[in-house]
Design a protein around this motif. Structure first.
Motif, short mmCIF file in Angstrom:
data_model
loop_
_atom_site.label_atom_id
_atom_site.label_comp_id
_atom_site.label_asym_id
_atom_site.label_seq_id
_atom_site.Cartn_x
_atom_site.Cartn_y
_atom_site.Cartn_z
N ASP A 223 0.81 -1.22 0.00
CA ASP A 223 0.00 0.00 0.00
C ASP A 223 0.84 1.28 0.00
OD1 ASP A 223 -2.51 1.13 -0.23
OD2 ASP A 223 -2.65 1.54 1.91
N THR B 145 2.81 4.33 -2.11
CA THR B 145 2.40 5.08 -3.30
C THR B 145 3.63 5.76 -3.94
OG1 THR B 145 0.85 6.75 -4.08
CG2 THR B 145 1.83 7.14 -1.93
N ARG C 244 1.37 6.69 2.20
CA ARG C 244 0.09 7.33 1.88
C ARG C 244 -0.41 8.14 3.09
NH1 ARG C 244 -2.66 5.51 -2.42
NH2 ARG C 244 -1.63 3.51 -2.60
N VAL D 9 -6.29 8.46 3.00
CA VAL D 9 -6.27 8.41 1.53
C VAL D 9 -6.16 6.96 1.11
CG1 VAL D 9 -5.05 9.09 -0.55
CG2 VAL D 9 -5.23 10.68 1.39
N ALA E 282 -6.10 3.74 -1.78
CA ALA E 282 -5.61 3.47 -3.13
C ALA E 282 -6.76 3.46 -4.10
CB ALA E 282 -4.88 2.13 -3.14
#
Ligand SMILES: C[S@@+](CC[C@H](N)C(=O)[O-])C[C@H]1O[C@@H](n2cnc3c(N)ncnc32)[C@H](O)[C@@H]1O
Length: 261
Positions: A179, A181, A253, A257, A259
């Protein structure tokens, strides 16, 4: 575990490659004054040294499951908080660091995605998680000649090519699964000189890592045969090993927020 070895054995085997790699890896991670960083799987401190140089000892935390490496890193760097533990269960509160780095460690994690998730958990939102692993699958890692010689003699031998992160793109896949980013991939390379074949071979007999563990399992005749096969594969006299590692950097992240699906 093949890393329960004295720190100086590690230094003679892998440290000669990981010390120069760390110089490039901190650059890749853009470690700067003011950052607080954790070195996950610190070993005897190749990356810790570069983080201390850039950030100061008080801004660096290091952790490793090997007692001998933890002791060596703590003795080498006064003021660095050095802990015993694994990436998958980091003993730090959420958002403790600006940077979480793992040099040559993801492929040894029991659960690489959990390890990277933990690295993300202890890093602040927008902070950086970075990792690198030798290109064992593409045979441009430092141990390529060794494993080629092993396969010449023992085609069924289990080398390091299928380990996590050791093939192009896999570190990025693992970061996405964790997860993270803004995932970016790259490749780092180092060159190490060897004056003689014996200087190259002797560290393989110290029992360090999967390669050292493989040699340690051989009887005298098989070990001699492997040494001769390695020598046949390398140039006579002095030579240079050019070793490359896949690297990745990714952002944590912001809380809340999610994905995009
Ligand atoms: C190849 S060494 C790299 C050491 C150091 N980072 C360097 O670049 O020289 C791999 C290290 O990962 C550590 N390690 C193994 N499994 C681990 C895990 N699950 N979490 C954190 N470190 C681990 C080993 O003890 C060893 O110190």
């Amino acid at each position: 575990m093949s890393f329960n070895v004295p720190a100086d054995a590690y230094a003679r085997f892998m440290g000669q490659f990981s010390e120069p790699l760390a110089v490039q890896f901190v650059e890749w991670a853009d470690a700067r004054t003011g950052h607080r960083a954790v070195d996950v799987g610190c070993g005897p401190g190749a990356l810790t040294a570069q983080l201390v140089r850039r950030l100061g000892a008080g801004a660096v935390v290091a952790i490793d499951p090997s007692d001998s490496f933890v002791a060596a890193t703590a003795a080498r760097f006064r003021g660095v908080d050095v802990r015993t533990g694994v990436a998958e269960h980091l003993p730090f509160p959420d958002h403790s660091f600006d940077l979480a780095l793992a040099q040559l460690v993801v492929h040894f994690m029991t659960d690489p995605v959990s390890g990277l998730r933990e690295m993300a958990r202890v890093t602040r939102a927008g902070g950086l998680v970075a990792a690198c692993v030798w290109d064992h699958a593409g045979e441009s890692g430092p141990l390529a000649t060794f494993w080629q010689a092993v396969r010449d003699l023992d085609p069924g031998a289990h080398d390091e090519s299928d380990l996590a992160g050791a093939r192009e793109g896999h570190l990025a896949e693992l970061c996405s699964a964790a997860d993270l980013t803004h995932v970016e991939s790259g490749k780092l390379s180092v060159r190490v000189q060897f004056a003689t074949f014996d200087e190259w071979w002797e560290p393989y007999t110290l029992g360090v890592g999967p390669a050292g563990a493989y040699v340690a399992r051989l009887d005298d005749d098989a070990r001699d045969a492997l040494r001769i096969r390695c020598q046949q594969r390398l140039p006579a006299g002095g030579f240079e090993i050019n070793a490359s590692a896949w690297c990745v950097r990714a952002r944590v992240r912001p809380v809340g927020v999610v994905a995009a699906s």
